[in-house]
Every structure is written in structure tokens, then in C-alpha cells.
Design a protein around this motif. Structure first.
Motif, PDB file in Angstrom:
ATOM      1  N   ALA A 129       0.827  -1.207   0.000  1.00 33.04           N
ATOM      2  CA  ALA A 129       0.000   0.000   0.000  1.00 33.04           C
ATOM      3  C   ALA A 129       0.866   1.265   0.000  1.00 33.04           C
ATOM      4  CB  ALA A 129      -0.928  -0.011   1.206  1.00 33.04           C
ATOM      5  N   TYR A 130       2.170   1.080  -0.152  1.00 35.70           N
ATOM      6  CA  TYR A 130       3.122   2.202  -0.201  1.00 35.70           C
ATOM      7  C   TYR A 130       3.071   3.092   1.049  1.00 35.70           C
ATOM      8  CZ  TYR A 130       3.841   0.852  -5.026  1.00 35.70           C
ATOM      9  OH  TYR A 130       4.141   0.137  -6.150  1.00 35.70           O
TER      10      TYR A 130
ATOM     11  N   ALA B 100      -4.888  17.235  -3.413  1.00 37.04           N
ATOM     12  CA  ALA B 100      -4.271  16.749  -4.645  1.00 37.04           C
ATOM     13  C   ALA B 100      -3.010  15.933  -4.354  1.00 37.04           C
ATOM     14  CB  ALA B 100      -3.937  17.922  -5.547  1.00 37.04           C
ATOM     15  N   ILE B 101      -2.220  16.395  -3.401  1.00 35.31           N
ATOM     16  CA  ILE B 101      -0.955  15.702  -3.152  1.00 35.31           C
ATOM     17  C   ILE B 101      -1.222  14.325  -2.548  1.00 35.31           C
ATOM     18  CG2 ILE B 101       1.155  15.768  -1.765  1.00 35.31           C
ATOM     19  CD1 ILE B 101       1.249  18.755  -2.348  1.00 35.31           C
ATOM     20  N   ALA B 102      -2.146  14.284  -1.584  1.00 33.10           N
ATOM     21  CA  ALA B 102      -2.481  12.999  -0.971  1.00 33.10           C
ATOM     22  C   ALA B 102      -3.068  12.053  -2.014  1.00 33.10           C
ATOM     23  CB  ALA B 102      -3.451  13.201   0.175  1.00 33.10           C
ATOM     24  N   THR B 103      -3.894  12.609  -2.919  1.00 33.45           N
ATOM     25  CA  THR B 103      -4.492  11.785  -3.976  1.00 33.45           C
ATOM     26  C   THR B 103      -3.402  11.180  -4.835  1.00 33.45           C
ATOM     27  OG1 THR B 103      -6.398  13.242  -4.005  1.00 33.45           O
ATOM     28  CG2 THR B 103      -6.103  11.814  -5.915  1.00 33.45           C
ATOM     29  N   GLU B 104      -2.442  12.002  -5.189  1.00 35.76           N
ATOM     30  CA  GLU B 104      -1.321  11.542  -5.995  1.00 35.76           C
ATOM     31  C   GLU B 104      -0.567  10.428  -5.253  1.00 35.76           C
ATOM     32  OE1 GLU B 104      -0.557  12.161  -8.983  1.00 35.76           O
ATOM     33  OE2 GLU B 104       1.383  11.133  -8.993  1.00 35.76           O
ATOM     34  N   GLN B 105      -0.426  10.649  -3.922  1.00 39.06           N
ATOM     35  CA  GLN B 105       0.321   9.672  -3.130  1.00 39.06           C
ATOM     36  C   GLN B 105      -0.389   8.323  -3.052  1.00 39.06           C
ATOM     37  OE1 GLN B 105       0.797  11.765   0.527  1.00 39.06           O
ATOM     38  NE2 GLN B 105       2.847  12.529   0.001  1.00 39.06           N
ATOM     39  N   ILE B 106      -1.719   8.348  -2.973  1.00 33.99           N
ATOM     40  CA  ILE B 106      -2.363   7.045  -2.811  1.00 33.99           C
ATOM     41  C   ILE B 106      -2.655   6.379  -4.152  1.00 33.99           C
ATOM     42  CG2 ILE B 106      -3.507   7.971  -0.743  1.00 33.99           C
ATOM     43  CD1 ILE B 106      -6.088   6.908  -2.028  1.00 33.99           C
ATOM     44  N   LYS B 107      -2.372   7.101  -5.256  1.00 34.27           N
ATOM     45  CA  LYS B 107      -2.656   6.529  -6.572  1.00 34.27           C
ATOM     46  C   LYS B 107      -1.961   5.173  -6.758  1.00 34.27           C
ATOM     47  CE  LYS B 107      -2.550   7.651 -11.526  1.00 34.27           C
ATOM     48  NZ  LYS B 107      -2.901   6.296 -11.830  1.00 34.27           N
ATOM     49  N   LYS B 108      -0.672   5.146  -6.356  1.00 35.69           N
ATOM     50  CA  LYS B 108       0.110   3.918  -6.547  1.00 35.69           C
ATOM     51  C   LYS B 108      -0.511   2.751  -5.767  1.00 35.69           C
ATOM     52  CE  LYS B 108       4.530   5.535  -6.177  1.00 35.69           C
ATOM     53  NZ  LYS B 108       5.939   5.364  -5.868  1.00 35.69           N
ATOM     54  N   SER B 109      -0.934   3.061  -4.522  1.00 36.33           N
ATOM     55  CA  SER B 109      -1.488   1.955  -3.738  1.00 36.33           C
ATOM     56  C   SER B 109      -2.848   1.533  -4.286  1.00 36.33           C
ATOM     57  CB  SER B 109      -1.575   2.302  -2.255  1.00 36.33           C
ATOM     58  OG  SER B 109      -2.036   3.601  -2.072  1.00 36.33           O
TER      59      SER B 109
END
Ligand code: ADP
Length: 583
Positions: free
Chosen positions: A446-447, A498-507
Motif C-alpha cells: 500500500a506504499y 491533490a498531493i495525498a491523492t497523488e500519493q495514494i494513486k500507486k497503492s
């Protein structure tokens, strides 16, 4: 049943106690008669002293026995109350956990109201049990034994005492039935008041920002005033009845004194009989005097336990389940002509049909209120379709064992619930038997692993201190541990920046792999990423297909997509990015 021995013990004590209570009356009659004999010279003084010594010994011995009995009764009664309270508190929790979603979302079961109802229910039932063993039972046993003594002494006096009982019962019952309505009203006032304060606290930011404190205070005052009025009326009614009952009792007492005095004058009885009858009569009326209180307690228990037992016995609220236990889930979902009304009557879906292919990601798109979350609610069997059918791997969802089905489904919501406790505990919610290695592996997928290890207490840190994006990844790690074949993502990034969204995209991408995924989202990138898109509008499916085709269609999807794109101000964005690229 589990407390049979405790109850029998209490009953034996009560029986012994009810005889001990009559000792005073017997001794006093004996004393008065002996004194009378000594005073009139029938017996000598030495006889009088002997009587005094004997009486004192008996009275003290009786008090010692009584102390033990009282202790036993109180303690056993209390023990019973505590045990029963523990049992029914546990019972109601295990029971409501089995209830379907509709129970929790219904207005009537607002968390505040439900809490009050359960607390009051448990409180009044256990109080009744305690009162029964400490007050009601001993008092009535005393009364019956006292009546037997009175009848043995004189039938007429016995009849007068007995005549009091139905009269008192009648008045008390009248009082209770008159007060019942007030009590019911009081209950709903209390529930509303509790609920009112909870919602006040929840809305405090809005209240303050609109400067609506006076308005809220007024609303609260209105409830308060209604309550006061009701309380006053209740008290007034109670006091009137108390006065009537006091009169009846005193009247009975006077009749008994007059009657006994008459018998004494006639020479049928000794003077001691007057005190004897008065004391015995008192033993008969003592419990009757308590009758209205007992009635009140019983009524309270009836009223509060009524809704308490309604909760416990709401068998129709228990989640329905089939018996089919799937060995493996492929993840093909077919929804056929499904219409659905929420229990409050809102028609959320109309003749919805769609096919969701296994191991692909399907996006549900539509304006808010279109029915997207409702589809997910139905697929999770939180609710059952009003009409139509849903198939998973060719089997009607109704036939699935609900718990087994949910073991194969993962749900990520807009705001995932983080329980009080450490990060490790929160991830382990996905599989309570997971080892620490498995927990860490899930976190890695989940990164979020690295960020966790950087915390001073690592996996033992308080999970609720994490940021929204981190919490969302904890929720995703939880799903990796659960490893379900099907995943529903209901606006997983809507509450993130936006930043958090970007961060969870990978997981999110990682969890989607090799699973059947349905995603509800307002994020363009997540929608474009989907293999298939289902467009909903006002409870209906209006379009279905791939992004490019739907865009070409120039219909609902086109409108929604364009609106989303415009809101991003793409022109300005691309200008900015261009300039940067140019420099
Ligand atoms: P979406 O997810 O597309 O925003 P929903 O599926 O949440 O839409 O809602 C569809 C309709 O059902 C709306 O009119 C909404 O008000 C109603 N609704 C949603 N949840 C409930 C509920 N628990 N009880 C009653 N009505 C509900």
C-alpha cells in the motif's frame, strides 16, 4: 435460570425475614399485657422484671438475625442486578451487530436515541430485578405473614385489613394508568433532548459561523419547557393520589383501633391487642404504601423495556442470508432490472442493468444522488433489491451466505474508519491472525511502510494521528491483508487533497490488480483509467462503454466529463506547464 441458586437463597432469606418482622408485634402485646397484669396486681413485680429481660433478649436476638438477613437480601439482590445487567448489555450488543443496514440508517435509531433507549432499558429492567428482591418480595411476604397473624388474632380485624388491599390496589392502578401517558411523553422528550445536544455539538462550527447560538438556544428551550410542563403535571397528579391513599390508610387504622378497643371493653381481648393489631396492620400497609412506587418502577420498566425488547426481538432486522458458500470467486457481476427503494421510501434505483467483467475496473459515473453508492450497497448485500436480481458468478446474491460473501469483498470508502489503536492493529483488522511480517508486507504493497517506520513508535503509533491520505493507505493495506477478489472503491480520494491523492494513486493501482473493481469517483484520471464506464442518472443507467466511445456519444458522459475538465481550468494549467517547459 443461570442464577437459580442465588434466587433460591434470596427467597429463603425473605421467608425467614418475614417471620422475624412480626416479632415486634408479638413481644409488644406480651409486654403490654404483662405490664397491665403487674399494674393491676394480678402478677408481682419480679414477674414483670423477668418479662422485661426475656423481651429484651428476644428483641436483640431478632435484630441480630435481621441484620444478617438484610445484608443477604441486599447483597444477593445487588449481585443479581449486576449479573443480569452484564448479561443483557452483552446480549443487546451481540444482537444489534447482526442487524441489517436499514436498522442503523433508520431515523428512529439515530445513535443518540438508540443509546438512550438501550441505557434506559437496561437501567430500568435491572432496577426492577433489584427492587423485586430487595423491596417488593420482602414487603409482600411480610404483609402476608402479618395478615395470617391478624386473622388468627381476630377475624373481623383481619377482614378490615384485607378490605384495604383491593381499595389501595385500585387507587394505585388508577394512578399508574393516568401517569403512563406522561411517562411515555417523558421518554420521547429525553431521547430528543439527548439527541439535540449531540447534534448541537456536531454542528457547532456551522452554528457559530452563522451566529445562530440564540436560535439553537431557543429550540432547546422549547423542548425544555415542554418537559417541565409535563414533569409538573406528573408530580401534581402523583401528589393528589398520594393524599387519597394516605387518607384510606389512616381511615383503616382508625377503624382497627376502634374495633379492637371495643373488643377490649367487651372483655374479649386484652389491652395488648390494641398495640398488636396496630403494628400488624402497619406490616400489612407498609408494602401497600410502597405500591405506587412499585407500580412506577414496574411501569418504567415496562415502558423502557418495551422499546428495549423491541430492539432485542427485532428478528426482521436480522440480516438475511442464504446458504451458498463459494469456494472461489471469479468476480463476474450481473445486475438485471434492479429497482430499489430505501426503507424510508426514497426510490434510488430504477430498472438498473449492467454487467461487470471479472478482473477489470469498472467506473460508476454520475452526478451526486444518481444512485452509485446505492449500487455498491446492494452488491455488498447491505440492502436487498426491491425487484430484479443480482448475480455473482452466475449465482443470485440472495443465495449467498452473507458473511462468506463479504469475506470476498473489500470496501474502501471516502473516509475510512480508523479504529482507536495502533497502526498495526488497524491494518490487522483485515486479518486478525496475520503475522507482523504479513502486516508489513501489506503496508509495503500500500506504499505506506516506509512512512510508518519513520514514525518514532513505528507500527505501534496511534493510527488516528495519521493524515487523511495516510489513513486511506492504512485502509488499503487492510484490504491487502484481507485479499478479497472484489473491491468497491466509493470515492476513495474525494476527501483528500491533490498531493495525498497523488500519493495514494500507486497503492490504489496496486490493489486493483487482478481483482474485480468497481470505483465510484469524480476524479478524471481514475475514470479514464477504468476498463469500462457505467454512467448513471437519477437512478438509471444511461450509458455504458469505454471512455472514447462515450465521449464521442456527446451525451450525459460527455457533459459530466466536460464539466469536470472545465473545472480544472485545463487551459490555464497547460499554459503554465508549457511556459515551464519552454523556460
Ligand atoms: P450517489 O452515490 O450517486 O451520490 P446515492 O446512491 O448515495 O447516490 O443516493 C441515491 C439516492 O438515494 C439519493 O436520492 C439519496 O438521497 C438516497 N439515499 C442514499 N442513502 C440513503 C439512505 N440510507 N436512506 C434513504 N435514502 C438514501
Amino acid at each position: 435460570m443461570p442464577y437459580k441458586r442465588l434466587i433460591i437463597g434470596t427467597l429463603v432469606l425473605t421467608a425467614v425475614g418475614s417471620f422475624a418482622v412480626q416479632v415486634n408485634a408479638l413481644i409488644i402485646r406480651h409486654m403490654v399485657d404483662t405490664l397491665n397484669e403487674v399494674v393491676t396486681g394480678v402478677q408481682d413485680l419480679a414477674w414483670g422484671y423477668k418479662m422485661l429481660l426475656f423481651s429484651s433478649v428476644v428483641l436483640i436476638a431478632k435484630e441480630i438475625i435481621n441484620a444478617f438477613i438484610q445484608f443477604g437480601q441486599k447483597f444477593f439482590g445487588e449481585k443479581l442486578r449486576i449479573y443480569v445487567s452484564r448479561d443483557i448489555s452483552q446480549l443487546i450488543v451481540t444482537k444489534i451487530l447482526t442487524y441489517r443496514m436499514a436498522f442503523y440508517t433508520s431515523d428512529e435509531n439515530d445513535s443518540g436515541k438508540l443509546q438512550t433507549r438501550i441505557d434506559q432499558g437496561i437501567g430500568s429492567i435491572t432496577r426492577l430485578i433489584q427492587n423485586f428482591f430487595i423491596d417488593i418480595l420482602p414487603l409482600f411476604a411480610n404483609a402476608i405473614v402479618a395478615l395470617v397473624f391478624i386473622y388468627t388474632a381476630n377475624v373481623y380485624v383481619g377482614l378490615v385489613s384485607t378490605a384495604m388491599i383491593p381499595l389501595y390496589f385500585y387507587v394505585s392502578q388508577l394512578q399508574a394508568s393516568k401517569l403512563k401517558g406522561f411517562r411515555r411523553k417523558m421518554r420521547s422528550f429525553r431521547e430528543n433532548k439527548n439527541n439535540g445536544i449531540i447534534s448541537l455539538i456536531n454542528s457547532i462550527t456551522v452554528i457559530k459561523s452563522f451566529v445562530r447560538e440564540p436560535l439553537e438556544a431557543e429550540k432547546h428551550e422549547a423542548i425544555q419547557y415542554d418537559m417541565t410542563e409535563n414533569q409538573l403535571q406528573t408530580r401534581r397528579m402523583s401528589f393528589v393520589f398520594d393524599a387519597v391513599k394516605g387518607f384510606i390508610e389512616q381511615f383503616g387504622l382508625v377503624v382497627i383501633i376502634l374495633m379492637t378497643a371495643y373488643f377490649v371493653l367487651k372483655g374479649d381481648m386484652t389491652v395488648g391487642a390494641i398495640m398488636f393489631h396496630v403494628l400488624l396492620f402497619n406490616n400489612v400497609t407498609a408494602p401497600i404504601r410502597q405500591l405506587h412506587r412499585i407500580y412506577d418502577d414496574v411501569n418504567d420498566a415496562m415502558i423502557y423495556s418495551e422499546s428495549f425488547f423491541e430492539i432485542i426481538e427485532a428478528e426482521h432486522e436480522v440480516e438475511t442470508t442464504g446458504t451458498y458458500v463459494p469456494t472461489q470467486i471469479k468476480g463476474k457481476i450481473e445486475i438485471k432490472n434492479v429497482s430499489f427503494d430505501y426503507p424510508n421510501g426514497t426510490n434510488a434505483l430504477k430498472e438498473v442493468s449492467m454487467v461487470i467483467e471479472p478482473n477489470k475496473t469498472t467506473a460508476l459515473v454520475g452526478l451526486s444522488g444518481a444512485g452509485k453508492s446505492t449500487v455498491i450497497n446492494l452488491l455488498d448485500k447491505f440492502y436487498a433489491p426491491t425487484s430484479g436480481q443480482i448475480f455473482l458468478d452466475g449465482v443470485d446474491l440472495r443465495e449467498y451466505d452473507t458473511k462468506e460473501l463479504r469475506k470476498h469483498i473489500g470496501l474502501v470508502l471516502q473516509k475510512n474508519h480508523i479504529f482507536q489503536g495502533s497502526i498495526a492493529e488497524n491494518i490487522r483488522y483485515g486479518n486478525p491472525h496475520a503475522t507482523m511480517e504479513e502486516v508489513e508486507l501489506a503496508a509495503q504493497k500500500a506504499y505506506i511502510h516506509e512512512q510508518i517506520t519513520e514514525l518514532p513508535q513505528g507500527y505501534e503509533s496511534d493510527a488516528r494521528l495519521l493524515s487523511g491520505g495516510q489513513q486511506q493507505r492504512i485502509a488499503i493495506a487492510r484490504l491487502f491483508l484481507k485479499d478479497p477478489a472484489i473491491i468497491f472503491l466509493d470515492e476513495p480520494t474525494a476527501s483528500l487533497d491533490a498531493i495525498a491523492t497523488e500519493q495514494i494513486k500507486k497503492s490504489l493501482d496496486a490493489i486493483k490488480e487482478n481483482r474485480t473493481v468497481i470505483i465510484v469517483s469524480h476524479s478524471i484520471s481514475q475514470i479514464i483509467d477504468a476498463h469500462d464506464i457505467v454512467v448513471m442518472e437519477k437512478g438509471r443507467v444511461v450509458e455504458n462503454g469505454k471512455h472514447e466511445d462515450l465521449y464521442e456519444n456527446k451525451s450525459t458522459y460527455y457533459d459530466i466529463f466536460s464539466a469536470m475538465a472545465n473545472s480544472l481550468n485545463l487551459e490555464k494549467i497547460s499554459q503554465t506547464l508549457h511556459q515551464e517547459g519552454g523556460n
